[in-house]
Design a protein around this motif. Structure first.
Motif, mmCIF file in Angstrom:
data_model
loop_
_atom_site.group_PDB
_atom_site.id
_atom_site.type_symbol
_atom_site.label_atom_id
_atom_site.label_comp_id
_atom_site.label_asym_id
_atom_site.label_seq_id
_atom_site.Cartn_x
_atom_site.Cartn_y
_atom_site.Cartn_z
ATOM 1 N N GLY A 107 30.016 41.643 3.516
ATOM 2 C CA GLY A 107 30.210 42.584 4.607
ATOM 3 C C GLY A 107 29.889 43.834 4.185
ATOM 4 N N VAL A 108 28.806 44.416 4.873
ATOM 5 C CA VAL A 108 28.136 45.681 4.716
ATOM 6 C C VAL A 108 28.359 46.679 5.869
ATOM 7 C CG1 VAL A 108 26.496 44.948 3.102
ATOM 8 C CG2 VAL A 108 25.991 45.157 5.433
ATOM 9 N N ARG A 109 28.440 47.996 5.757
ATOM 10 C CA ARG A 109 28.720 49.014 6.798
ATOM 11 C C ARG A 109 27.481 49.194 7.650
ATOM 12 N NH1 ARG A 109 28.441 55.151 6.083
ATOM 13 N NH2 ARG A 109 28.539 55.826 8.241
ATOM 14 N N GLU A 110 26.317 49.060 7.127
ATOM 15 C CA GLU A 110 25.057 48.888 8.079
ATOM 16 C C GLU A 110 23.768 48.268 7.080
ATOM 17 O OE1 GLU A 110 23.664 53.060 8.981
ATOM 18 O OE2 GLU A 110 24.682 53.808 7.368
ATOM 19 N N LEU A 111 22.654 48.013 7.871
ATOM 20 C CA LEU A 111 21.580 47.640 7.327
ATOM 21 C C LEU A 111 20.435 48.527 8.099
ATOM 22 C CD1 LEU A 111 22.426 43.837 7.682
ATOM 23 C CD2 LEU A 111 22.350 45.251 5.643
ATOM 24 N N PRO A 112 19.295 48.099 7.350
ATOM 25 C CA PRO A 112 17.815 48.745 7.898
ATOM 26 C C PRO A 112 17.602 48.502 9.188
ATOM 27 C CG PRO A 112 17.403 47.992 5.430
ATOM 28 C CD PRO A 112 18.884 47.292 6.125
ATOM 29 N N ARG A 113 17.150 49.511 10.007
ATOM 30 C CA ARG A 113 16.765 49.352 11.436
ATOM 31 C C ARG A 113 18.003 48.876 12.405
ATOM 32 N NH1 ARG A 113 10.459 47.954 11.700
ATOM 33 N NH2 ARG A 113 9.864 49.783 10.263
ATOM 34 N N GLY A 114 18.957 49.018 11.916
ATOM 35 C CA GLY A 114 20.206 48.857 12.744
ATOM 36 C C GLY A 114 20.396 47.139 12.799
ATOM 37 N N ALA A 115 19.801 46.311 11.538
ATOM 38 C CA ALA A 115 20.018 45.102 11.707
ATOM 39 C C ALA A 115 21.399 44.478 11.713
ATOM 40 C CB ALA A 115 19.190 44.424 10.477
ATOM 41 N N LEU A 116 21.676 43.491 12.122
ATOM 42 C CA LEU A 116 23.061 42.981 12.187
ATOM 43 C C LEU A 116 23.522 41.864 10.843
ATOM 44 C CD1 LEU A 116 23.494 41.935 15.949
ATOM 45 C CD2 LEU A 116 24.380 44.040 14.594
ATOM 46 N N VAL A 117 22.194 41.482 10.402
ATOM 47 C CA VAL A 117 22.356 40.443 9.318
ATOM 48 C C VAL A 117 20.861 40.678 8.339
ATOM 49 C CG1 VAL A 117 21.301 38.669 10.862
ATOM 50 C CG2 VAL A 117 22.534 38.052 8.789
ATOM 51 N N GLU A 118 21.155 40.346 6.930
ATOM 52 C CA GLU A 118 20.113 40.316 6.201
ATOM 53 C C GLU A 118 20.442 39.301 5.154
ATOM 54 O OE1 GLU A 118 17.592 43.076 2.940
ATOM 55 O OE2 GLU A 118 19.254 44.196 4.291
ATOM 56 N N ALA A 119 19.432 38.795 4.721
ATOM 57 C CA ALA A 119 19.434 37.698 3.525
ATOM 58 C C ALA A 119 18.376 37.706 2.618
ATOM 59 C CB ALA A 119 19.871 36.245 4.050
ATOM 60 N N ASP A 120 18.759 37.507 1.371
ATOM 61 C CA ASP A 120 17.747 37.195 0.386
ATOM 62 C C ASP A 120 18.004 36.095 -0.144
ATOM 63 O OD1 ASP A 120 19.664 37.789 -1.954
ATOM 64 O OD2 ASP A 120 19.531 39.959 -1.632
ATOM 65 N N LEU A 121 16.897 35.493 -1.181
ATOM 66 C CA LEU A 121 16.982 34.213 -1.721
ATOM 67 C C LEU A 121 16.259 33.920 -2.978
ATOM 68 C CD1 LEU A 121 17.695 31.299 -0.356
ATOM 69 C CD2 LEU A 121 15.357 31.340 0.462
ATOM 70 N N VAL A 122 16.833 33.247 -3.833
ATOM 71 C CA VAL A 122 16.106 32.898 -5.044
ATOM 72 C C VAL A 122 15.946 31.224 -4.945
ATOM 73 C CG1 VAL A 122 16.285 32.583 -7.494
ATOM 74 C CG2 VAL A 122 17.388 34.458 -6.340
ATOM 75 N N LEU A 123 14.512 31.097 -5.374
ATOM 76 C CA LEU A 123 13.992 29.598 -5.264
ATOM 77 C C LEU A 123 13.775 29.339 -6.738
ATOM 78 C CD1 LEU A 123 11.262 30.103 -2.704
ATOM 79 C CD2 LEU A 123 13.433 29.012 -2.265
ATOM 80 N N VAL A 124 13.674 27.992 -7.141
ATOM 81 C CA VAL A 124 13.150 27.567 -8.150
ATOM 82 C C VAL A 124 11.944 26.357 -7.873
ATOM 83 C CG1 VAL A 124 13.353 25.928 -10.344
ATOM 84 C CG2 VAL A 124 15.131 27.853 -9.723
ATOM 85 N N VAL A 125 10.882 26.656 -7.992
ATOM 86 C CA VAL A 125 9.747 25.773 -7.612
ATOM 87 C C VAL A 125 9.030 25.181 -9.018
ATOM 88 C CG1 VAL A 125 9.287 26.942 -5.613
ATOM 89 C CG2 VAL A 125 8.053 27.633 -7.594
ATOM 90 N N ASP A 126 8.405 24.038 -8.602
ATOM 91 C CA ASP A 126 7.517 23.499 -9.649
ATOM 92 C C ASP A 126 6.228 23.921 -9.898
ATOM 93 O OD1 ASP A 126 9.521 21.402 -10.016
ATOM 94 O OD2 ASP A 126 8.689 20.252 -8.425
#
Length: 126
Positions: A107-126
């Motif tokens: 839970g965060v107070r605010e996000l860029p551009r007034g976004a309601l949700v943000e997500a980041d990700l880590v992948l493992v690829v071949d």
């Protein structure tokens, strides 16, 4: 180990001094995505639409890196209102397949551009 910068026009352009993703070895680190439509760079409206756009943006970057959301090992979701947790969970389930990646939701107070949700990700690829 050399780093490879990943970029695609199918996801929003960076709105700051960062890359959409960086590949190092077989790991890909995707920057946070918000609900920006990559064609217009405008925020889509509402938590459901923003969540779907966030995962679509992450998918586009993952594919540009030679992977997919199925290669995700770690997902972090940031919400400005934790009462939207269930909505985001349901949308996530429609975008990922089991076994699901490890995940944190913050839970965060605010996000860029007034976004309601943000997500980041880590992948493992071949």
């Amino acid at each position: 180990m050399a780093r490879q910068i990943i970029s695609t026009p199918k996801a929003p352009a960076a709105i700051g001094p960062y890359s959409q993703a960086v590949k190092a070895g077989n790991q890909v680190f995707l920057s946070g995505q918000i609900g920006l439509d990559p064609a217009t760079m405008e925020m889509v409206d509402g938590i459901e639409a923003q969540s779907r756009q966030v995962f679509a943006n992450l998918k586009a970057v993952a594919e540009a890196a030679g992977g997919s959301l199925a290669d995700a090992v770690k997902l972090t979701i940031y919400l400005t209102d934790l009462s939207n947790f269930g909505v985001v969970n349901e949308i996530m389930k429609s975008c990922f397949v089991e076994p699901f990646p490890a995940r944190a939701t913050v839970g965060v107070r605010e996000l860029p551009r007034g976004a309601l949700v943000e997500a980041d990700l880590v992948l493992v690829v071949d």
